[in-house]
Write a protein that holds these residues in place. Sequence first.
Motif, mmCIF file in Angstrom:
data_model
loop_
_atom_site.group_PDB
_atom_site.id
_atom_site.type_symbol
_atom_site.label_atom_id
_atom_site.label_comp_id
_atom_site.label_asym_id
_atom_site.label_seq_id
_atom_site.Cartn_x
_atom_site.Cartn_y
_atom_site.Cartn_z
ATOM 1 N N PHE A 199 0.857 -1.181 0.000
ATOM 2 C CA PHE A 199 0.000 0.000 0.000
ATOM 3 C C PHE A 199 0.899 1.239 0.000
ATOM 4 N N HIS A 200 0.779 2.059 -1.043
ATOM 5 C CA HIS A 200 1.538 3.313 -1.144
ATOM 6 C C HIS A 200 0.626 4.444 -0.671
ATOM 7 N N ILE A 201 1.113 5.256 0.253
ATOM 8 C CA ILE A 201 0.234 6.199 0.953
ATOM 9 C C ILE A 201 0.829 7.600 1.014
ATOM 10 N N VAL A 202 -0.032 8.588 0.770
ATOM 11 C CA VAL A 202 0.211 9.983 1.142
ATOM 12 C C VAL A 202 -1.048 10.449 1.848
ATOM 13 N N ALA A 203 -0.904 10.990 3.063
ATOM 14 C CA ALA A 203 -2.080 11.348 3.851
ATOM 15 C C ALA A 203 -1.799 12.588 4.691
ATOM 16 N N CYS A 204 -2.813 13.441 4.809
ATOM 17 C CA CYS A 204 -2.703 14.718 5.526
ATOM 18 C C CYS A 204 -3.473 14.627 6.841
ATOM 19 N N LYS A 205 -2.826 14.985 7.934
ATOM 20 C CA LYS A 205 -3.461 14.851 9.250
ATOM 21 C C LYS A 205 -4.600 15.844 9.405
ATOM 22 N N LYS A 206 -5.743 15.311 9.838
ATOM 23 C CA LYS A 206 -6.929 16.129 10.047
ATOM 24 C C LYS A 206 -6.886 16.784 11.423
ATOM 25 N N SER A 207 -7.691 17.825 11.581
ATOM 26 C CA SER A 207 -7.851 18.393 12.907
ATOM 27 C C SER A 207 -8.625 17.416 13.775
ATOM 28 N N ILE A 208 -8.472 17.531 15.071
ATOM 29 C CA ILE A 208 -9.133 16.612 16.008
ATOM 30 C C ILE A 208 -10.639 16.672 15.863
ATOM 31 N N ASN A 209 -11.171 17.840 15.518
ATOM 32 C CA ASN A 209 -12.604 18.017 15.428
ATOM 33 C C ASN A 209 -13.176 17.545 14.095
ATOM 34 N N SER A 210 -12.286 17.221 13.146
ATOM 35 C CA SER A 210 -12.761 16.797 11.822
ATOM 36 C C SER A 210 -13.307 15.371 11.913
#
Length: 206
Positions: A191-202
Amino acid sequence: MNNQVFERKWSDYYQAVEGRPPRETLLMALEKFEEPQFAVDLGCGDGRDTVELLKRGWRVLGIDGEAEAIARLRSRPYIDFNRLETRVMRFQDLVLPKSVDLINASFCLPFCPPEHFSDLWNKIVSALQVGGRFCGQFFGDRDSWATYPNMSHHTRSQVEELLQPFTVEVLQEEQHPGTTALGEQKYWHIFHIVACKKSINSNHDI
């Protein structure tokens, strides 16, 4: 279950991959940043990704469990040591700085023993600031190395669960027979991944 643990002759591996270009997942992640920031290159090896980050003006902390890897990285030409810090550190002992903008983990996370993986992943998620990115690979459950009890492999649903704190920008699943860098026959499930961390409230779905 295979009781034989996976072992890699890392010196041979570094020799085999010497001079190879940076990983595609790193390049895809870098395209999403407007300016150079601070990255951790986890399992940096001899520095194929670290060097690309430095070329683009990033500050980089390179971490690897093998002292030889760090020595090879630091001996590369044209390294800006004003923007590079290195540490020899194994996954189970990992300490990450806070507020990291990018954590790159190219093909290294599967080598974390399963009993330490959850703690490792929590450290990665916690170290990234909101809007920061993870890029790297997980190995799938159909990978031929999944029989080794000292390696971590995941099903697609497990990968999606691990990525819940993120907005997933790239999730590519790859399966095919092939060879390793050392010429060994292997069935790859990646699995090749690029991911952006969400805010806690998202609460958006990935």
